[in-house]
Design a protein around this motif. Structure first.
Motif, PDB file in Angstrom:
ATOM      1  N   SER A 112       3.562   8.246  14.702  1.00 51.67           N
ATOM      2  CA  SER A 112       4.094   8.249  13.071  1.00 51.67           C
ATOM      3  C   SER A 112       3.980   7.002  12.497  1.00 51.67           C
ATOM      4  O   SER A 112       3.622   7.150  11.311  1.00 51.67           O
ATOM      5  CB  SER A 112       5.599   9.210  13.242  1.00 51.67           C
ATOM      6  N   LEU A 113       4.586   5.758  13.122  1.00 49.59           N
ATOM      7  CA  LEU A 113       4.709   4.693  12.379  1.00 49.59           C
ATOM      8  C   LEU A 113       3.102   4.146  12.269  1.00 49.59           C
ATOM      9  O   LEU A 113       2.882   3.515  11.461  1.00 49.59           O
ATOM     10  CB  LEU A 113       5.541   3.755  13.112  1.00 49.59           C
ATOM     11  N   LEU A 114       2.459   4.375  13.403  1.00 50.78           N
ATOM     12  CA  LEU A 114       0.984   3.858  13.631  1.00 50.78           C
ATOM     13  C   LEU A 114       0.221   4.678  12.540  1.00 50.78           C
ATOM     14  O   LEU A 114      -0.656   4.127  11.654  1.00 50.78           O
ATOM     15  CB  LEU A 114       0.452   4.086  14.890  1.00 50.78           C
ATOM     16  N   GLN A 115       0.265   5.999  12.261  1.00 47.38           N
ATOM     17  CA  GLN A 115      -0.207   6.730  11.479  1.00 47.38           C
ATOM     18  C   GLN A 115       0.098   6.311   9.771  1.00 47.38           C
ATOM     19  O   GLN A 115      -0.693   6.160   9.025  1.00 47.38           O
ATOM     20  CB  GLN A 115       0.028   8.180  11.630  1.00 47.38           C
ATOM     21  N   ALA A 116       1.297   6.033   9.610  1.00 50.87           N
ATOM     22  CA  ALA A 116       1.896   5.522   8.150  1.00 50.87           C
ATOM     23  C   ALA A 116       1.225   4.173   7.768  1.00 50.87           C
ATOM     24  O   ALA A 116       0.697   4.069   6.788  1.00 50.87           O
ATOM     25  CB  ALA A 116       3.466   5.398   8.231  1.00 50.87           C
ATOM     26  N   LEU A 117       0.933   3.159   8.922  1.00 53.09           N
ATOM     27  CA  LEU A 117       0.317   2.130   8.784  1.00 53.09           C
ATOM     28  C   LEU A 117      -1.154   2.218   8.445  1.00 53.09           C
ATOM     29  O   LEU A 117      -1.592   1.644   7.737  1.00 53.09           O
ATOM     30  CB  LEU A 117       0.628   1.207   9.871  1.00 53.09           C
ATOM     31  N   GLU A 118      -1.701   3.058   9.136  1.00 52.69           N
ATOM     32  CA  GLU A 118      -3.202   3.413   8.990  1.00 52.69           C
ATOM     33  C   GLU A 118      -3.477   4.087   7.428  1.00 52.69           C
ATOM     34  O   GLU A 118      -4.387   3.736   7.073  1.00 52.69           O
ATOM     35  CB  GLU A 118      -3.927   4.502  10.035  1.00 52.69           C
ATOM     36  N   TRP A 119      -2.375   4.867   7.207  1.00 53.21           N
ATOM     37  CA  TRP A 119      -2.449   5.432   5.720  1.00 53.21           C
ATOM     38  C   TRP A 119      -2.332   4.206   4.756  1.00 53.21           C
ATOM     39  O   TRP A 119      -3.154   4.625   3.453  1.00 53.21           O
ATOM     40  CB  TRP A 119      -1.280   6.224   5.749  1.00 53.21           C
ATOM     41  N   LEU A 120      -1.688   3.203   5.080  1.00 57.20           N
ATOM     42  CA  LEU A 120      -1.376   2.258   3.926  1.00 57.20           C
ATOM     43  C   LEU A 120      -2.583   1.148   4.037  1.00 57.20           C
ATOM     44  O   LEU A 120      -2.920   0.554   3.079  1.00 57.20           O
ATOM     45  CB  LEU A 120      -0.271   1.544   4.248  1.00 57.20           C
ATOM     46  N   ALA A 121      -3.393   1.249   5.101  1.00 54.16           N
ATOM     47  CA  ALA A 121      -4.437   0.038   5.349  1.00 54.16           C
ATOM     48  C   ALA A 121      -5.666   0.344   4.726  1.00 54.16           C
ATOM     49  O   ALA A 121      -5.776   1.466   4.394  1.00 54.16           O
ATOM     50  CB  ALA A 121      -4.651  -0.056   7.020  1.00 54.16           C
ATOM     51  N   PRO A 122      -6.508  -0.376   4.407  1.00 51.48           N
ATOM     52  CA  PRO A 122      -7.664  -0.323   3.647  1.00 51.48           C
ATOM     53  C   PRO A 122      -8.550   0.714   3.810  1.00 51.48           C
ATOM     54  O   PRO A 122      -9.048   1.685   3.183  1.00 51.48           O
ATOM     55  CB  PRO A 122      -8.554  -1.595   3.742  1.00 51.48           C
ATOM     56  N   ALA A 123      -8.815   1.116   5.580  1.00 52.37           N
ATOM     57  CA  ALA A 123      -9.358   2.329   5.882  1.00 52.37           C
ATOM     58  C   ALA A 123      -9.010   3.486   5.478  1.00 52.37           C
ATOM     59  O   ALA A 123      -9.746   4.555   5.249  1.00 52.37           O
ATOM     60  CB  ALA A 123      -9.539   2.034   7.422  1.00 52.37           C
ATOM     61  N   GLY A 124      -7.744   3.495   5.224  1.00 54.95           N
ATOM     62  CA  GLY A 124      -7.121   5.024   4.784  1.00 54.95           C
ATOM     63  C   GLY A 124      -7.326   5.015   3.204  1.00 54.95           C
ATOM     64  O   GLY A 124      -7.553   6.072   2.859  1.00 54.95           O
ATOM     65  N   GLY A 125      -7.749   3.921   2.463  1.00 51.96           N
ATOM     66  CA  GLY A 125      -7.908   4.219   1.310  1.00 51.96           C
ATOM     67  C   GLY A 125      -6.926   4.581   0.312  1.00 51.96           C
ATOM     68  O   GLY A 125      -7.116   4.990  -0.974  1.00 51.96           O
ATOM     69  N   SER A 126      -5.751   4.624   0.900  1.00 47.83           N
ATOM     70  CA  SER A 126      -4.535   5.067  -0.041  1.00 47.83           C
ATOM     71  C   SER A 126      -3.685   4.048  -0.733  1.00 47.83           C
ATOM     72  O   SER A 126      -3.065   4.670  -1.674  1.00 47.83           O
ATOM     73  CB  SER A 126      -3.635   5.846   0.936  1.00 47.83           C
ATOM     74  N   SER A 127      -3.994   3.022  -0.373  1.00 51.79           N
ATOM     75  CA  SER A 127      -2.959   1.976  -0.932  1.00 51.79           C
ATOM     76  C   SER A 127      -3.836   1.178  -2.355  1.00 51.79           C
ATOM     77  O   SER A 127      -4.902   0.824  -1.780  1.00 51.79           O
ATOM     78  CB  SER A 127      -2.719   0.800   0.166  1.00 51.79           C
ATOM     79  N   ALA A 128      -3.223   1.272  -3.239  1.00 48.76           N
ATOM     80  CA  ALA A 128      -3.864   0.580  -4.417  1.00 48.76           C
ATOM     81  C   ALA A 128      -3.433  -0.934  -4.711  1.00 48.76           C
ATOM     82  O   ALA A 128      -4.125  -1.546  -5.321  1.00 48.76           O
ATOM     83  CB  ALA A 128      -3.360   1.343  -5.691  1.00 48.76           C
ATOM     84  N   ASP A 129      -2.498  -1.292  -3.621  1.00 46.08           N
ATOM     85  CA  ASP A 129      -2.104  -2.585  -3.628  1.00 46.08           C
ATOM     86  C   ASP A 129      -2.728  -3.497  -2.368  1.00 46.08           C
ATOM     87  O   ASP A 129      -2.447  -3.179  -1.415  1.00 46.08           O
ATOM     88  CB  ASP A 129      -0.634  -2.877  -3.713  1.00 46.08           C
ATOM     89  N   SER A 130      -3.417  -4.706  -2.511  1.00 42.84           N
ATOM     90  CA  SER A 130      -4.061  -5.250  -1.576  1.00 42.84           C
ATOM     91  C   SER A 130      -3.300  -6.018  -0.726  1.00 42.84           C
ATOM     92  O   SER A 130      -3.457  -6.002   0.578  1.00 42.84           O
ATOM     93  CB  SER A 130      -5.120  -6.082  -2.290  1.00 42.84           C
ATOM     94  N   VAL A 131      -2.106  -6.362  -1.205  1.00 44.23           N
ATOM     95  CA  VAL A 131      -1.142  -7.062  -0.378  1.00 44.23           C
ATOM     96  C   VAL A 131      -0.669  -6.026   0.730  1.00 44.23           C
ATOM     97  O   VAL A 131      -0.226  -6.379   1.891  1.00 44.23           O
ATOM     98  CB  VAL A 131       0.023  -7.722  -1.063  1.00 44.23           C
ATOM     99  N   VAL A 132      -0.009  -4.773   0.266  1.00 43.95           N
ATOM    100  CA  VAL A 132       0.333  -3.822   1.033  1.00 43.95           C
ATOM    101  C   VAL A 132      -0.700  -3.442   2.135  1.00 43.95           C
ATOM    102  O   VAL A 132      -0.232  -3.474   3.323  1.00 43.95           O
ATOM    103  CB  VAL A 132       0.614  -2.548   0.124  1.00 43.95           C
ATOM    104  N   ALA A 133      -1.901  -3.111   1.682  1.00 49.89           N
ATOM    105  CA  ALA A 133      -3.063  -2.840   2.656  1.00 49.89           C
ATOM    106  C   ALA A 133      -3.069  -4.010   3.774  1.00 49.89           C
ATOM    107  O   ALA A 133      -3.152  -3.723   4.858  1.00 49.89           O
ATOM    108  CB  ALA A 133      -4.204  -2.584   1.914  1.00 49.89           C
ATOM    109  N   SER A 134      -3.090  -5.408   3.234  1.00 51.31           N
ATOM    110  CA  SER A 134      -3.366  -6.393   4.134  1.00 51.31           C
ATOM    111  C   SER A 134      -2.004  -6.499   5.276  1.00 51.31           C
ATOM    112  O   SER A 134      -2.451  -6.692   6.272  1.00 51.31           O
ATOM    113  CB  SER A 134      -3.437  -7.562   3.334  1.00 51.31           C
ATOM    114  N   LEU A 135      -0.752  -6.132   4.703  1.00 50.02           N
ATOM    115  CA  LEU A 135      -0.117  -6.199   5.479  1.00 50.02           C
ATOM    116  C   LEU A 135       0.103  -5.171   6.553  1.00 50.02           C
ATOM    117  O   LEU A 135       0.427  -5.474   7.989  1.00 50.02           O
ATOM    118  CB  LEU A 135       1.353  -6.117   5.032  1.00 50.02           C
TER     119      LEU A 135
END
Length: 288
Positions: free
Chosen positions: A255-278
């Motif tokens: 579940s945690l890996l899935q949440a991170l993937e959701w926030l990462a660039p590949a998931g396209g869900s994060s509008a914040d580049s720093v969040v996606a990068s982290l």
């Protein structure tokens, strides 16, 4: 001082300049002496001989509320000798109180005590935050002095880190508090957690238990404020990059890996580049 008297009506306050001392009844075994006194406490000190078995039933009583109010004032007072308070048992005293009130707050089967404990626990969060902020500032000044070549008292910072180390026991209790409905609880808990992992990394082996990993996953997907997401991700990054056990726990948490993937660039869900990068950085550390 007057501020102690206002906050602690059940504690006897002697003449100006004297110490606060003597708890009523069975709590009389504890003595708090924040200022020099002709009555026998020659320096700021916290001396607590506490019978926690007796306190357990009365943690929400007036006496303990007064004790916590006093501790809050001691930590907030700029004239307090914090290092001496640490040496005299403040850290362990706060750890014990925090553990008891957090346990009540997280007890879903006892809503009455849960509500009563919440206000008390928020005061303890303030105390914990004040203590951690103090320790962090001393360490930061020592590091800055070393980098600039101006010397500095690094031994004092090392001693303080050692005295404060028992506070790492609270990491595994702070994480379950993060999903609290009260935004102030999240704010102070996350700040305390952030300072603890900055100072000690993944020192607490139970920090990323399956339950806490699930808490992180839920928070990362439910929080909409990028600032809060960044803080959570920085805490998680520090934990998994400083302790291999936590890294393995991350790898085992779907579940945690899935949440991170959701926030990462590949998931396209994060509008914040720093969040996606982290998020991407943490995933890469886990081999994803």
């Amino acid at each position: 001082p007057p501020q102690f008297a206002r906050a602690t009506p059940l504690l006897w306050v002697s003449a100006p300049g004297a110490a606060l001392k003597s708890f009523p009844g069975r709590y009389r075994s504890a003595t708090l002496c924040p200022v020099p006194s002709e009555r026998g406490c020659g320096s700021p000190a916290l001396k607590a001989t506490t019978y926690w078995k007796e306190h357990q039933e009365n943690i929400l009583g007036n006496t303990m509320q007064s004790v916590i109010a006093l501790l809050n004032n001691l930590v907030a007072c700029k004239d307090s000798n914090m290092k001496l308070l640490y040496e005299q048992g403040l850290v362990r005293h706060v750890c014990d109180l925090f553990t008891e009130t957090a346990t009540l707050c997280l007890d879903v089967d006892n809503k009455n005590k849960n509500k009563m404990a919440a206000a008390l626990h928020f005061s303890l969060l303030d105390i914990l935050h004040g203590m951690l902020t103090y320790t962090s500032s001393v360490v930061r000044l020592a590091v800055q002095a070393q980098k600039s070549g101006s010397g500095g008292d690094t031994q004092a910072a090392e001693d303080l880190l050692l005295l404060s180390k028992p506070l790492t026991d609270l990491i595994s209790l702070l994480i379950p508090l993060l999903p609290n409905e009260d935004p102030e609880i999240f704010e102070v808990s996350s700040k305390c957690l952030s300072i603890l992992v900055q100072l000690y990394g993944g020192e607490n082996p139970d920090s990323l238990s399956p339950e806490n990993a699930e808490n992180f996953a839920n928070l990362l997907t439910s929080k909409e404020d990028p600032k809060e997401q960044k803080l959570l991700l920085k805490i998680l990054r520090r934990m998994v990059t400083s302790n291999k056990k936590h890294l393995e726990s991350l790898k085992d948490s779907g579940s945690l890996l899935q949440a991170l993937e959701w926030l990462a660039p590949a998931g396209g869900s994060s509008a914040d580049s720093v969040v996606a990068s982290l998020a991407l950085e943490i995933l890469q550390a886990a081999g994803h």
